[in-house]
Design a protein around this motif. Sequence first.
Motif, PDB file in Angstrom:
ATOM      1  N   ASP A  13      -3.722  43.538  -6.421  1.00 42.71           N
ATOM      2  CA  ASP A  13      -5.948  44.262  -6.433  1.00 42.71           C
ATOM      3  C   ASP A  13      -5.796  44.519  -7.185  1.00 42.71           C
ATOM      4  OD1 ASP A  13      -6.351  42.719  -3.707  1.00 42.71           O
ATOM      5  OD2 ASP A  13      -5.796  44.644  -2.565  1.00 42.71           O
ATOM      6  N   HIS A  14      -4.412  45.641  -7.603  1.00 36.95           N
ATOM      7  CA  HIS A  14      -4.282  46.451  -8.765  1.00 36.95           C
ATOM      8  C   HIS A  14      -4.530  45.953  -9.688  1.00 36.95           C
ATOM      9  CE1 HIS A  14      -4.473  50.475  -7.095  1.00 36.95           C
ATOM     10  NE2 HIS A  14      -3.627  49.935  -5.991  1.00 36.95           N
ATOM     11  N   SER A  21      -8.271  44.370 -10.781  1.00 34.75           N
ATOM     12  CA  SER A  21      -9.003  45.398 -10.051  1.00 34.75           C
ATOM     13  C   SER A  21      -9.173  46.227 -11.266  1.00 34.75           C
ATOM     14  CB  SER A  21     -10.114  46.225  -9.111  1.00 34.75           C
ATOM     15  OG  SER A  21      -8.603  47.053  -8.857  1.00 34.75           O
ATOM     16  N   GLU A  29      -7.508  48.899 -11.022  1.00 37.83           N
ATOM     17  CA  GLU A  29      -7.212  50.339 -10.188  1.00 37.83           C
ATOM     18  C   GLU A  29      -6.192  50.951 -11.199  1.00 37.83           C
ATOM     19  OE1 GLU A  29      -7.846  50.815  -6.385  1.00 37.83           O
ATOM     20  OE2 GLU A  29      -9.652  48.936  -6.447  1.00 37.83           O
ATOM     21  N   PRO A  30      -6.117  51.901 -11.231  1.00 37.00           N
ATOM     22  CA  PRO A  30      -5.017  52.362 -11.687  1.00 37.00           C
ATOM     23  C   PRO A  30      -3.403  52.233 -10.767  1.00 37.00           C
ATOM     24  CG  PRO A  30      -6.467  54.775 -11.415  1.00 37.00           C
ATOM     25  CD  PRO A  30      -6.971  53.415 -11.177  1.00 37.00           C
ATOM     26  N   HIS A  89      -0.334  53.256  -8.255  1.00 39.08           N
ATOM     27  CA  HIS A  89       0.094  54.519  -7.685  1.00 39.08           C
ATOM     28  C   HIS A  89       1.050  54.383  -6.165  1.00 39.08           C
ATOM     29  CE1 HIS A  89      -1.677  53.587  -3.394  1.00 39.08           C
ATOM     30  NE2 HIS A  89      -2.933  52.791  -4.532  1.00 39.08           N
TER      31      HIS A  89
END
Length: 113
Positions: A103-104, A107, A109-110, A112
């Motif tokens: 997913d990261h 997308s 997204e950072p 984590h």
Amino acid sequence: MSDQGPPHADLPTPEQVASAVQSFALLADPTRVRMLWTLRDDEADVSSLAEAAGCRPTVASQHLSKLRLAGLVDTRRDGRRVVYRLRGGHVKRLLAEALFHADHQISGEPIHD
């Protein structure tokens, strides 16, 4: 100690590496990932897993045989049917983390902890 289990040595044993490589190799297949994801919260038979993975039951059965031999799924009999389930929480968490990582990646997204 964390909820992840006992700590491992700085370097895993050859047996641990071989087992991890086998698990990762089996997860490197879209049909198997779809079937395992279907099993994340419930049990299912071959026909249901084949439908979820978009393949024929004979193909699903071959994949499930490999997953069972590698210890990633367990089976039980329900009358004439064989019902599959994930073998423990480690498999469920490994699959979930792989898909969360995807997913990261997709997308942007950072990442984590």
